[in-house]
Design an enzyme around this catalytic site. Structure first.
Site, PDB file in Angstrom:
ATOM      1  CG  HIS A  24      -8.311  -3.125  -2.380  1.00 35.75           C
ATOM      2  ND1 HIS A  24      -9.203  -2.400  -3.127  1.00 35.75           N
ATOM      3  CD2 HIS A  24      -8.147  -2.438  -1.229  1.00 35.75           C
ATOM      4  CE1 HIS A  24      -9.558  -1.303  -2.461  1.00 35.75           C
ATOM      5  NE2 HIS A  24      -8.942  -1.316  -1.293  1.00 35.75           N
ATOM      6  CG  PHE A  25      -9.111  -9.453   1.078  1.00 28.36           C
ATOM      7  CD1 PHE A  25      -9.899  -9.396   2.221  1.00 28.36           C
ATOM      8  CD2 PHE A  25      -9.519 -10.251   0.022  1.00 28.36           C
ATOM      9  CE1 PHE A  25     -11.083 -10.118   2.302  1.00 28.36           C
ATOM     10  CE2 PHE A  25     -10.701 -10.973   0.093  1.00 28.36           C
ATOM     11  CZ  PHE A  25     -11.484 -10.910   1.235  1.00 28.36           C
ATOM     12  CG  HIS A  26      -6.672  -2.895   3.181  1.00 30.42           C
ATOM     13  ND1 HIS A  26      -5.934  -1.740   3.042  1.00 30.42           N
ATOM     14  CD2 HIS A  26      -7.864  -2.657   2.570  1.00 30.42           C
ATOM     15  CE1 HIS A  26      -6.655  -0.839   2.380  1.00 30.42           C
ATOM     16  NE2 HIS A  26      -7.832  -1.369   2.084  1.00 30.42           N
ATOM     17  CG  ASP A  50      -2.024   0.993   1.174  1.00 29.46           C
ATOM     18  OD1 ASP A  50      -1.734   2.209   1.026  1.00 29.46           O
ATOM     19  OD2 ASP A  50      -3.194   0.597   1.263  1.00 29.46           O
ATOM     20  CB  ILE A  51       0.874   4.170  -2.246  1.00 32.11           C
ATOM     21  CG1 ILE A  51       1.978   5.043  -2.794  1.00 32.11           C
ATOM     22  CG2 ILE A  51      -0.384   4.963  -1.988  1.00 32.11           C
ATOM     23  CD1 ILE A  51       1.656   5.626  -4.166  1.00 32.11           C
ATOM     24  CG  ASN A  79     -12.169  -0.623   3.839  1.00 32.23           C
ATOM     25  OD1 ASN A  79     -12.466  -1.135   4.918  1.00 32.23           O
ATOM     26  ND2 ASN A  79     -11.039   0.035   3.654  1.00 32.23           N
ATOM     27  CD  GLN A 124     -14.739  -0.493  -2.648  1.00 32.99           C
ATOM     28  OE1 GLN A 124     -15.917  -0.687  -2.311  1.00 32.99           O
ATOM     29  NE2 GLN A 124     -14.145  -1.157  -3.611  1.00 32.99           N
TER      30      GLN A 124
HETATM   31  P1  5GP Z   1      -9.712   1.271   0.333  1.00 32.41           P
HETATM   32  O1  5GP Z   1     -10.331   1.486  -1.033  1.00 32.41           O
HETATM   33  O2  5GP Z   1      -9.901  -0.112   0.861  1.00 32.41           O
HETATM   34  O3  5GP Z   1     -10.142   2.309   1.342  1.00 32.41           O
HETATM   35  O4  5GP Z   1      -8.159   1.457   0.242  1.00 32.41           O
HETATM   36  C1  5GP Z   1      -7.446   1.717  -0.926  1.00 32.41           C
HETATM   37  C2  5GP Z   1      -5.992   1.671  -0.551  1.00 32.41           C
HETATM   38  O5  5GP Z   1      -5.248   1.797  -1.734  1.00 32.41           O
HETATM   39  C3  5GP Z   1      -5.543   2.801   0.400  1.00 32.41           C
HETATM   40  O6  5GP Z   1      -4.994   2.206   1.569  1.00 32.41           O
HETATM   41  C4  5GP Z   1      -4.510   3.562  -0.400  1.00 32.41           C
HETATM   42  O7  5GP Z   1      -3.412   3.994   0.374  1.00 32.41           O
HETATM   43  C5  5GP Z   1      -4.094   2.555  -1.472  1.00 32.41           C
HETATM   44  N1  5GP Z   1      -3.711   3.148  -2.746  1.00 32.41           N
HETATM   45  C6  5GP Z   1      -4.394   4.101  -3.444  1.00 32.41           C
HETATM   46  N2  5GP Z   1      -3.769   4.388  -4.608  1.00 32.41           N
HETATM   47  C7  5GP Z   1      -2.675   3.577  -4.655  1.00 32.41           C
HETATM   48  C8  5GP Z   1      -1.628   3.427  -5.613  1.00 32.41           C
HETATM   49  O8  5GP Z   1      -1.575   4.071  -6.663  1.00 32.41           O
HETATM   50  N3  5GP Z   1      -0.668   2.506  -5.335  1.00 32.41           N
HETATM   51  C9  5GP Z   1      -0.688   1.768  -4.184  1.00 32.41           C
HETATM   52  N4  5GP Z   1       0.313   0.911  -3.995  1.00 32.41           N
HETATM   53  N5  5GP Z   1      -1.664   1.895  -3.257  1.00 32.41           N
HETATM   54  C10 5GP Z   1      -2.643   2.790  -3.487  1.00 32.41           C
END
Ligand code: 5GP
Ligand code: ZN
Length: 142
Positions: free
Chosen positions: A103-105, A36-37, A90, A97
């Protein structure tokens, strides 16, 4: 079954197709896992099907085993860092989300406090991922 390509470019599709960079720790024909970035903790991974689907319920029944196997493999890699971790998913804006590609974290936990509390979540520093990927036993690809 949720297989339509997204209207706008999707960052996780781009990473899965190797058109965008990521610190990849695991990859097979259908799934990719990368750092995760904006990690909660060191080694925070996202486990992503290469095919664009928004939600877990959009996967075809034939896809579940491969995806869960890849999730388990990613967890095995995280266990090189720590045996303690959270797995999270999420689904939907109200659930937090922000990337609408399934995606799973996998979030490693260490004995240094609660990363989900007020402590600041900071962006992955340039070059920092190389060491993390090495510790996770992943392929070094960006
Ligand atoms: P969610 O949609 O479950 O809230 O989380 C999306 C996750 O993707 C976040 O934790 C965010 O930091 C990560 N994320 C968003 N854009 C990028 C990206 O371009 N590269 C990577 N490696 N992670 C990303
Ligand atoms: Zn996508």
């Amino acid at each position: 079954m949720g297989s339509a390509a997204p209207a706008a470019p999707c960052i996780f599709c781009e990473i899965g197709a190797r058109r965008a960079p990521a610190y990849v720790v695991y990859e097979d024909a259908t799934t990719i896992a990368f750092l995760d970035i904006f990690p909660f903790t060191r080694g925070h991974l996202l486990v992503v099907p290469k095919r664009h689907v928004d939600r877990l319920v959009d996967l075809a029944p034939s896809e579940y085993a491969g995806y869960m196997g890849a999730l388990a493999q990613s967890c095995r890699q995280v266990e090189r860092l720590t045996k303690d971790y959270n797995i999270g998913l999420n689904q939907g804006k109200l659930a937090g989300q922000i990337v609408f590609h399934l995606h799973f974290h996998v979030i490693p936990r260490y004995d240094d406090g609660n990363p989900f509390g007020p402590s600041p979540r900071r962006p992955l520093a340039e070059g920092e991922g190389v060491g993390v990927v090495r510790d996770l036993g992943g392929p070094l690809r960006r």
